[in-house]
Scaffold this motif. Structure first.
Motif, PDB file in Angstrom:
ATOM      1  N   ARG A 147       8.608   0.378  -8.182  1.00  0.00           N
ATOM      2  CA  ARG A 147       9.094   0.853  -6.844  1.00  0.00           C
ATOM      3  C   ARG A 147       8.406   0.003  -5.695  1.00  0.00           C
ATOM      4  NH1 ARG A 147       7.829   6.687  -5.876  1.00  0.00           N
ATOM      5  NH2 ARG A 147       9.100   6.225  -4.256  1.00  0.00           N
ATOM      6  N   VAL A 148       7.014  -0.301  -6.055  1.00  0.00           N
ATOM      7  CA  VAL A 148       6.071  -1.053  -5.033  1.00  0.00           C
ATOM      8  C   VAL A 148       7.021  -2.618  -4.920  1.00  0.00           C
ATOM      9  CG1 VAL A 148       4.029  -2.224  -4.506  1.00  0.00           C
ATOM     10  CG2 VAL A 148       4.136   0.182  -5.362  1.00  0.00           C
ATOM     11  N   GLU A 149       7.068  -3.125  -5.846  1.00  0.00           N
ATOM     12  CA  GLU A 149       7.799  -4.649  -6.001  1.00  0.00           C
ATOM     13  C   GLU A 149       9.090  -4.487  -5.456  1.00  0.00           C
ATOM     14  OE1 GLU A 149       7.319  -6.210  -9.832  1.00  0.00           O
ATOM     15  OE2 GLU A 149       5.081  -6.309  -9.902  1.00  0.00           O
ATOM     16  N   ALA A 150       9.614  -3.412  -5.640  1.00  0.00           N
ATOM     17  CA  ALA A 150      11.338  -3.485  -4.899  1.00  0.00           C
ATOM     18  C   ALA A 150      11.169  -2.912  -3.408  1.00  0.00           C
ATOM     19  CB  ALA A 150      11.858  -2.404  -5.766  1.00  0.00           C
ATOM     20  N   GLY A 151       9.922  -2.921  -3.027  1.00  0.00           N
ATOM     21  CA  GLY A 151       9.627  -2.395  -1.419  1.00  0.00           C
ATOM     22  C   GLY A 151      10.211  -1.066  -1.297  1.00  0.00           C
ATOM     23  N   GLU A 152      10.318  -0.012  -2.393  1.00  0.00           N
ATOM     24  CA  GLU A 152      10.571   1.174  -2.012  1.00  0.00           C
ATOM     25  C   GLU A 152       9.648   2.150  -1.497  1.00  0.00           C
ATOM     26  OE1 GLU A 152      12.325   3.113  -5.477  1.00  0.00           O
ATOM     27  OE2 GLU A 152      13.759   1.405  -5.724  1.00  0.00           O
ATOM     28  N   ILE A 153       8.174   1.477  -1.871  1.00  0.00           N
ATOM     29  CA  ILE A 153       6.950   2.035  -1.176  1.00  0.00           C
ATOM     30  C   ILE A 153       6.429   1.075  -0.281  1.00  0.00           C
ATOM     31  CG2 ILE A 153       4.655   2.738  -1.752  1.00  0.00           C
ATOM     32  CD1 ILE A 153       5.656   3.599  -4.475  1.00  0.00           C
ATOM     33  N   ARG A 154       6.565   1.401   0.999  1.00  0.00           N
ATOM     34  CA  ARG A 154       6.036   0.595   2.109  1.00  0.00           C
ATOM     35  C   ARG A 154       4.771   0.387   2.174  1.00  0.00           C
ATOM     36  NH1 ARG A 154       9.698   1.970   7.123  1.00  0.00           N
ATOM     37  NH2 ARG A 154       8.274   0.410   8.116  1.00  0.00           N
ATOM     38  N   CYS A 155       4.050   1.786   1.911  1.00  0.00           N
ATOM     39  CA  CYS A 155       2.829   1.891   2.359  1.00  0.00           C
ATOM     40  C   CYS A 155       1.936   3.039   1.289  1.00  0.00           C
ATOM     41  CB  CYS A 155       2.599   2.651   3.619  1.00  0.00           C
ATOM     42  SG  CYS A 155       0.702   2.737   4.173  1.00  0.00           S
ATOM     43  N   PRO A 156       1.224   2.672   0.729  1.00  0.00           N
ATOM     44  CA  PRO A 156       0.728   3.601  -0.420  1.00  0.00           C
ATOM     45  C   PRO A 156      -0.235   4.821   0.071  1.00  0.00           C
ATOM     46  CG  PRO A 156      -0.894   1.760  -0.240  1.00  0.00           C
ATOM     47  CD  PRO A 156       0.311   1.495   0.681  1.00  0.00           C
ATOM     48  N   ASN A 157      -0.201   5.826  -0.802  1.00  0.00           N
ATOM     49  CA  ASN A 157      -0.991   6.831  -0.167  1.00  0.00           C
ATOM     50  C   ASN A 157      -2.549   6.582  -0.151  1.00  0.00           C
ATOM     51  OD1 ASN A 157      -2.266   7.541  -2.530  1.00  0.00           O
ATOM     52  ND2 ASN A 157      -0.779   9.018  -3.124  1.00  0.00           N
ATOM     53  N   TYR A 158      -3.248   7.454   0.580  1.00  0.00           N
ATOM     54  CA  TYR A 158      -4.644   7.108   0.562  1.00  0.00           C
ATOM     55  C   TYR A 158      -5.510   6.853  -0.580  1.00  0.00           C
ATOM     56  CZ  TYR A 158      -4.060   8.710   5.526  1.00  0.00           C
ATOM     57  OH  TYR A 158      -3.649   8.765   6.737  1.00  0.00           O
ATOM     58  N   ALA A 159      -5.117   7.622  -1.664  1.00  0.00           N
ATOM     59  CA  ALA A 159      -5.813   7.293  -2.906  1.00  0.00           C
ATOM     60  C   ALA A 159      -5.487   5.940  -3.490  1.00  0.00           C
ATOM     61  CB  ALA A 159      -5.506   8.351  -3.956  1.00  0.00           C
ATOM     62  N   TYR A 160      -4.224   5.732  -3.502  1.00  0.00           N
ATOM     63  CA  TYR A 160      -3.902   4.129  -4.002  1.00  0.00           C
ATOM     64  C   TYR A 160      -4.616   3.398  -2.940  1.00  0.00           C
ATOM     65  CZ  TYR A 160      -0.587   5.557  -7.891  1.00  0.00           C
ATOM     66  OH  TYR A 160      -0.111   6.022  -8.889  1.00  0.00           O
ATOM     67  N   GLU A 161      -4.555   3.448  -1.687  1.00  0.00           N
ATOM     68  CA  GLU A 161      -5.092   2.594  -0.693  1.00  0.00           C
ATOM     69  C   GLU A 161      -6.609   2.339  -1.333  1.00  0.00           C
ATOM     70  OE1 GLU A 161      -5.049   3.721   3.299  1.00  0.00           O
ATOM     71  OE2 GLU A 161      -6.155   1.949   3.856  1.00  0.00           O
ATOM     72  N   ARG A 162      -7.268   3.218  -1.495  1.00  0.00           N
ATOM     73  CA  ARG A 162      -8.757   3.239  -1.977  1.00  0.00           C
ATOM     74  C   ARG A 162      -8.634   2.349  -3.139  1.00  0.00           C
ATOM     75  NH1 ARG A 162     -13.117   5.183  -0.988  1.00  0.00           N
ATOM     76  NH2 ARG A 162     -13.430   5.524  -3.091  1.00  0.00           N
ATOM     77  N   VAL A 163      -7.855   2.278  -4.146  1.00  0.00           N
ATOM     78  CA  VAL A 163      -8.044   1.645  -5.380  1.00  0.00           C
ATOM     79  C   VAL A 163      -7.462   0.312  -5.112  1.00  0.00           C
ATOM     80  CG1 VAL A 163      -6.931   1.645  -7.665  1.00  0.00           C
ATOM     81  CG2 VAL A 163      -7.388   3.902  -6.775  1.00  0.00           C
ATOM     82  N   PHE A 164      -6.410   0.032  -4.438  1.00  0.00           N
ATOM     83  CA  PHE A 164      -6.156  -1.302  -4.334  1.00  0.00           C
ATOM     84  C   PHE A 164      -7.060  -1.993  -3.624  1.00  0.00           C
ATOM     85  CE2 PHE A 164      -1.366   0.341  -3.950  1.00  0.00           C
ATOM     86  CZ  PHE A 164      -1.355   0.426  -5.581  1.00  0.00           C
ATOM     87  N   LEU A 165      -7.861  -1.628  -2.399  1.00  0.00           N
ATOM     88  CA  LEU A 165      -8.938  -2.393  -1.800  1.00  0.00           C
ATOM     89  C   LEU A 165     -10.007  -2.513  -2.441  1.00  0.00           C
ATOM     90  CD1 LEU A 165      -8.281  -0.814   1.738  1.00  0.00           C
ATOM     91  CD2 LEU A 165      -7.279  -2.605   0.624  1.00  0.00           C
ATOM     92  N   HIS A 166     -10.222  -1.590  -3.442  1.00  0.00           N
ATOM     93  CA  HIS A 166     -11.297  -1.660  -4.460  1.00  0.00           C
ATOM     94  C   HIS A 166     -11.043  -3.106  -5.538  1.00  0.00           C
ATOM     95  CE1 HIS A 166     -14.348  -1.042  -7.468  1.00  0.00           C
ATOM     96  NE2 HIS A 166     -13.466  -0.795  -8.572  1.00  0.00           N
ATOM     97  N   MET A 167      -9.701  -2.883  -5.825  1.00  0.00           N
ATOM     98  CA  MET A 167      -9.267  -4.179  -6.757  1.00  0.00           C
ATOM     99  C   MET A 167      -9.366  -5.402  -6.189  1.00  0.00           C
ATOM    100  SD  MET A 167      -6.358  -2.066  -8.972  1.00  0.00           S
ATOM    101  CE  MET A 167      -5.945  -3.621 -10.047  1.00  0.00           C
ATOM    102  N   PHE A 168      -9.193  -5.539  -4.948  1.00  0.00           N
ATOM    103  CA  PHE A 168      -9.001  -6.727  -4.352  1.00  0.00           C
ATOM    104  C   PHE A 168      -9.773  -6.766  -3.102  1.00  0.00           C
ATOM    105  CE2 PHE A 168      -4.894  -5.645  -6.273  1.00  0.00           C
ATOM    106  CZ  PHE A 168      -4.875  -6.461  -7.374  1.00  0.00           C
ATOM    107  N   PRO A 169     -11.217  -6.842  -3.228  1.00  0.00           N
ATOM    108  CA  PRO A 169     -12.055  -6.841  -2.097  1.00  0.00           C
ATOM    109  C   PRO A 169     -11.500  -7.980  -0.871  1.00  0.00           C
ATOM    110  CG  PRO A 169     -13.274  -6.880  -4.104  1.00  0.00           C
ATOM    111  CD  PRO A 169     -11.976  -7.192  -4.411  1.00  0.00           C
ATOM    112  N   GLY A 170     -11.924  -7.467   0.240  1.00  0.00           N
ATOM    113  CA  GLY A 170     -11.823  -8.343   1.312  1.00  0.00           C
ATOM    114  C   GLY A 170     -10.022  -8.327   1.762  1.00  0.00           C
ATOM    115  N   SER A 171      -9.119  -7.908   1.066  1.00  0.00           N
ATOM    116  CA  SER A 171      -7.844  -7.716   1.415  1.00  0.00           C
ATOM    117  C   SER A 171      -7.693  -6.559   2.358  1.00  0.00           C
ATOM    118  CB  SER A 171      -7.010  -7.462  -0.087  1.00  0.00           C
ATOM    119  OG  SER A 171      -7.145  -8.775  -0.712  1.00  0.00           O
TER     120      SER A 171
END
Length: 447
Positions: A48-72
């Motif tokens: 769903r993310v890759e297909a653009g169906e999720i334009r912005c993740p919820n807060y929990a996912y945001e924290r996880v993604f920014l933890h996985m990819f520091p500085g992004s």
């Protein structure tokens, strides 16, 4: 074979690299655990993310993604800025703020998913409308375009107090489904934006506290997966808003749930995380409660030494008394609750006489106006007594619980009493036991 979706988020697809969607989802779940988040990411979510169906993740996912990819930033990961999708209830693919993916979602069609977004995206036109939704009266109002102000924030805070009051008096079973409506309203208000920072901070805190209250209703009703999701939602809100008091509360309830769900090590870790957050405040009573949650985890692990040491620390903190920094939600944490939590620790360690002693003390100290807690303490006492070899006294305590069940609707209490009744079956010859078993068998069960 289903055709693969068009990639509308190439940045996110590039981050996945040679890993399959399932492998990438597993990596995201591992990263979430590293920072104490709870997400149920799977290959479908990645698609769903890759297909653009999720334009912005919820807060929990945001924290996880920014933890996985520091500085992004979210933009670097191919997402739209949260502000770009905020307040647009008709915008498909915007993740509802704070919604945990661990909550079961319908997989039937995109229409179902969009309906969930729309359902959360309404904003009450004023405090009266939100209050009506909060009490479960009528449908949600049509979205308003104006910014959220003091009236709406006050209504969210009032909904939190009302739910807590009703739960204290009557238990959770009859409240859970109705309470989901004000929670949805609160997060929709949060997503709509506020005119002033002070109102925004209060609204974050109110929405998070409401998520915890609804989570507790689910917890007390035996809906552990729903409770876990609501507590994770509150924790994500706390971290986004930098609110240590809300974070401590979310961890406190998460530890409690983990203990009840048979995950004692998680209970210890969640309680310790809550203690770290609470140290930023000046509330010995809050630290005492969190320390008791930790003790419950150690008891579940069978570590009598660690449990005993932690109980001593908890009672020392409790003895320091109340302070102006004590959170409003902690009004239930009086000496009776301290005794009850200690009773549960000794019960988990199979020291039934000692557990019964503290449970009896809890029931004696409890304010009779709070029927739910009084029923809970007496149910704990009944179970400890039968295990301690005092079936007659257990039956008497069981009768006292049954006396309260016309006022209290709690699946948890009913489950405890049912366990006591099963343990009393071999003790039918003891005084009072047959009468209790007959009365218990004729008592209607919650569905």
């Amino acid at each position: 074979m289903a055709m693969s979706r068009e990639v509308r988020n190439p940045a996110f697809r590039q981050l996945r690299g040679q890993r399959s969607p399932g492998e990438f989802a597993a990596a995201i779940r591992r990263a979430a655990r590293e920072i104490g988040e709870q997400v149920a990411c799977d290959a479908r979510y990645i698609g769903r993310v890759e297909a653009g169906e999720i334009r912005c993740p919820n807060y929990a996912y945001e924290r996880v993604f920014l933890h996985m990819f520091p500085g992004s930033t979210l933009k670097d990961l191919g997402f739209s800025d949260r502000g770009a999708v905020r307040g647009r209830g008709m915008c498909p693919g915007a993740e509802p703020p704070g919604q945990s993916e661990s909550r079961p979602q319908p997989h039937t069609s995109q229409n179902n998913e969009e309906s969930d977004v729309l359902r959360r995206a309404f904003m009450a036109g004023g405090s009266a409308a939100l209050a009506a939704v909060s009490l479960g009266f009528g449908p949600a109002p049509v979205p308003s375009r104006r910014r959220v102000g003091e009236a709406e924030v006050n209504a969210v805070e009032a909904a939190v107090r009302q739910i807590r009051l009703l739960d204290d008096r009557h238990g959770a079973a009859g409240l859970y489904r109705r309470a989901a409506q004000p929670l949805e309203a609160a997060y929709a208000l949060l997503d709509a934006g506020t005119a002033r920072r002070s109102a925004a901070d209060r609204l974050h805190a109110g929405a998070g506290e409401l998520a915890i209250s609804v989570g507790w209703l689910a917890h007390d009703s035996g809906r552990f997966d729903d409770a876990r999701s609501h507590y994770a939602e509150a924790l994500a809100t706390a971290r986004v808003s930098g609110d240590p008091a809300l974070e401590a509360h979310a961890f406190c309830n998460t530890a409690f749930l983990a203990r009840d769900a048979g995950r004692p090590r998680e209970a210890v870790r969640a309680a310790q995380a809550g203690e770290r957050a609470a140290k930023q405040l000046s509330s010995p009573r809050l630290l005492s409660l969190l320390t008791l949650r930790e003790a419950g985890g150690w008891a579940g692990l069978g570590d009598r030494t660690a449990c005993s040491e932690t109980l001593v620390r908890a009672k020392s903190l409790f003895g320091q008394g109340t302070s102006d920094a004590d959170p409003e939600w902690m009004s239930f944490f009086v000496e009776a609750e301290l005794e009850m939590l200690e009773a549960q620790c000794w019960s988990a360690l199979s020291d039934w006489p000692r557990a019964a002693q503290h449970a009896e003390r809890a029931a004696e100290l409890q304010d009779p106006h709070f029927a739910r807690n009084l029923a809970l303490y007496r149910a704990q006492l009944a179970d400890d007594l039968v295990r301690a070899g005092a079936p007659d006294r257990a039956a008497a305590a069981g009768h006292q619980v049954l006396d309260l069940l016309d006022q209290v609707q709690s699946s948890r209490i009913q489950a405890m009493l049912a366990g006591t009744a099963r343990r009393l079956l071999p003790e039918r010859r003891a005084a009072g036991v047959p009468a209790f078993l007959e009365r218990h068998a004729s008592t209607p069960r919650l569905v």
